[in-house]
Design a protein around this motif. Structure first.
Motif, PDB file in Angstrom:
ATOM      1  N   TYR A   1      37.048   4.518 -58.047  1.00  0.00           N
ATOM      2  CA  TYR A   1      36.704   4.558 -56.689  1.00  0.00           C
ATOM      3  C   TYR A   1      37.423   3.307 -55.990  1.00  0.00           C
ATOM      4  O   TYR A   1      37.519   2.312 -56.401  1.00  0.00           O
ATOM      5  N   ARG A   2      37.664   3.832 -54.728  1.00  0.00           N
ATOM      6  CA  ARG A   2      38.551   2.955 -53.707  1.00  0.00           C
ATOM      7  C   ARG A   2      37.984   2.671 -52.410  1.00  0.00           C
ATOM      8  O   ARG A   2      38.376   1.741 -51.791  1.00  0.00           O
ATOM      9  N   ARG A   3      36.812   3.519 -52.046  1.00  0.00           N
ATOM     10  CA  ARG A   3      36.363   3.403 -50.852  1.00  0.00           C
ATOM     11  C   ARG A   3      34.812   3.286 -50.991  1.00  0.00           C
ATOM     12  O   ARG A   3      34.289   3.992 -51.981  1.00  0.00           O
ATOM     13  N   PHE A   4      34.189   2.299 -50.066  1.00  0.00           N
ATOM     14  CA  PHE A   4      32.777   2.037 -50.327  1.00  0.00           C
ATOM     15  C   PHE A   4      32.110   1.914 -48.973  1.00  0.00           C
ATOM     16  O   PHE A   4      32.674   1.709 -47.985  1.00  0.00           O
ATOM     17  N   GLU A   5      30.799   2.085 -49.106  1.00  0.00           N
ATOM     18  CA  GLU A   5      29.867   1.750 -48.047  1.00  0.00           C
ATOM     19  C   GLU A   5      28.912   0.681 -48.739  1.00  0.00           C
ATOM     20  O   GLU A   5      28.097   1.077 -49.640  1.00  0.00           O
ATOM     21  N   LEU A   6      28.700  -0.525 -48.420  1.00  0.00           N
ATOM     22  CA  LEU A   6      27.922  -1.373 -49.000  1.00  0.00           C
ATOM     23  C   LEU A   6      26.810  -1.456 -48.128  1.00  0.00           C
ATOM     24  O   LEU A   6      26.586  -1.666 -47.040  1.00  0.00           O
ATOM     25  N   LEU A   7      25.602  -1.485 -48.992  1.00  0.00           N
ATOM     26  CA  LEU A   7      24.053  -1.707 -48.655  1.00  0.00           C
ATOM     27  C   LEU A   7      23.999  -2.927 -48.159  1.00  0.00           C
ATOM     28  O   LEU A   7      24.101  -3.586 -49.404  1.00  0.00           O
ATOM     29  N   VAL A   8      23.374  -3.283 -47.019  1.00  0.00           N
ATOM     30  CA  VAL A   8      23.033  -4.783 -46.912  1.00  0.00           C
ATOM     31  C   VAL A   8      21.552  -4.934 -47.223  1.00  0.00           C
ATOM     32  O   VAL A   8      20.860  -5.017 -46.145  1.00  0.00           O
ATOM     33  N   ASN A   9      21.388  -5.183 -48.504  1.00  0.00           N
ATOM     34  CA  ASN A   9      20.111  -5.317 -48.913  1.00  0.00           C
ATOM     35  C   ASN A   9      20.062  -6.583 -49.646  1.00  0.00           C
ATOM     36  O   ASN A   9      20.777  -6.642 -50.675  1.00  0.00           O
ATOM     37  N   ALA A  10      19.212  -7.675 -49.658  1.00  0.00           N
ATOM     38  CA  ALA A  10      18.974  -8.636 -50.458  1.00  0.00           C
ATOM     39  C   ALA A  10      18.378  -8.358 -51.843  1.00  0.00           C
ATOM     40  O   ALA A  10      17.407  -7.479 -51.756  1.00  0.00           O
ATOM     41  N   PRO A  11      18.909  -8.872 -52.868  1.00  0.00           N
ATOM     42  CA  PRO A  11      19.803  -9.608 -53.110  1.00  0.00           C
ATOM     43  C   PRO A  11      21.196  -9.189 -53.212  1.00  0.00           C
ATOM     44  O   PRO A  11      22.070  -9.863 -53.410  1.00  0.00           O
ATOM     45  N   HIS A  12      21.540  -8.032 -53.195  1.00  0.00           N
ATOM     46  CA  HIS A  12      22.650  -7.148 -53.366  1.00  0.00           C
ATOM     47  C   HIS A  12      23.692  -7.825 -52.330  1.00  0.00           C
ATOM     48  O   HIS A  12      24.748  -8.139 -52.737  1.00  0.00           O
TER      49      HIS A  12
END
Length: 281
Positions: free
Chosen positions: A36-47
């Protein structure tokens, strides 16, 4: 992973399934190794949490994106601890401050979009509608100005528990706000759980659509499960995308303890409906 009408709609991955097992950087490496090359990052601690992300880690992620040819299309802070329309001034200020930190991080990593959930009201006795709208519009206008200065776009999402849960609600809000830069993220599982036919909602939001979220759900239990395990009419969604000529990043937002398996299963189903084929690794 550029897409065309011939090759199918592009598929990216939301990192929700990995938030308790890997950091955002580790997840990017893991999913890049799977093709995979495209992403949506979840902004969640500790991630991933901007307030505790040091300079070295920020640089390491930026270097990884360049070295592996990866794109983060969206930073997505979930609404569990955030509320732009809380009756508490302190909560609203904390929420806006966190969103500003997310916008700054998006700018550092050249992420186009920061997702904002409109906010939650009391389910039994909500605040008066005009008061809620005032809190919301003030926050969005401020955050949009800040995002514009940073070269980032704010996108609003349909969420069943938020005060703008359906496509018509979001489109009316955009009209009332009058901010052309704002976009929308449309989530088909959220739509179904909110009692909306997602193919109809998708046609409605198409002019302002920036990102599409795909996962499955039932009607009695809100879910973001593997595609094919619930009641979301994905064939109808695909037809609506063709009719409206929608070409936006599609994010598989699968929330599962076995993300690798359920993402692969879901992508295989999508490939039979017009999305690009899963990567070969």
């Amino acid at each position: 992973m550029a897409s065309s009408l011939e090759s199918g709609w592009a598929v990216g991955i939301n990192t929700y399934a990995y938030i308790w097992r890997m950091s955002a950087r580790e997840t990017l490496v893991h999913l890049a190794d799977r093709g995979y090359r495209r992403f949506e990052l979840l902004v969640n601690a500790p991630h991933l949490w901007p307030e505790s992300l040091d300079r070295a880690e920020r640089r390491a992620v930026a270097a990884l994106l360049e070295e592996r040819g990866l794109t983060i299309d969206v930073l997505n802070p979930p609404s569990l601890d955030l509320n732009l329309v809380s009756p508490s001034l302190q909560m609203r200020e904390m929420t806006r401050a966190h969103y500003r930190r997310v916008i700054e991080l998006a700018s550092d990593w050249q992420v186009a979009n920061v997702l904002i959930v409109p906010g939650k009201t009391h389910p039994l006795l909500p605040a008066p509608a005009e008061r809620v709208w005032g809190w919301f519009s003030e926050a969005v206008e401020e955050l949009d100005r800040y995002a514009e200065d940073k070269g980032v776009r704010i996108i609003l999402e349909n969420v069943p528990m938020a005060f703008l849960p359906r496509a018509a609600d979001l489109m009316a809000a955009l009209d009332r706000l009058g901010i052309d830069r704002l976009g929308l993220c449309y989530d088909v599982a959220n739509a179904v759980f909110a009692g909306e036919a997602p193919e109809r909602g998708l046609r409605m939001v198409a002019p302002r659509l920036s990102v599409l979220h795909l996962s499955d759900t039932g009607r009695e239990k809100w879910d973001h499960a593997a595609i094919g395990t619930g009641v979301v009419p994905f064939a109808a969604v695909a037809e609506a995308m063709r009719e409206a000529a929608i070409r936006v990043p599609t994010m598989l937002e699968i929330i599962s303890p076995d993300g690798d398996r359920d993402i692969a299963q879901s992508h295989q189903v999508l490939a039979g409906l017009g999305w690009e084929a899963p990567p070969s690794v």
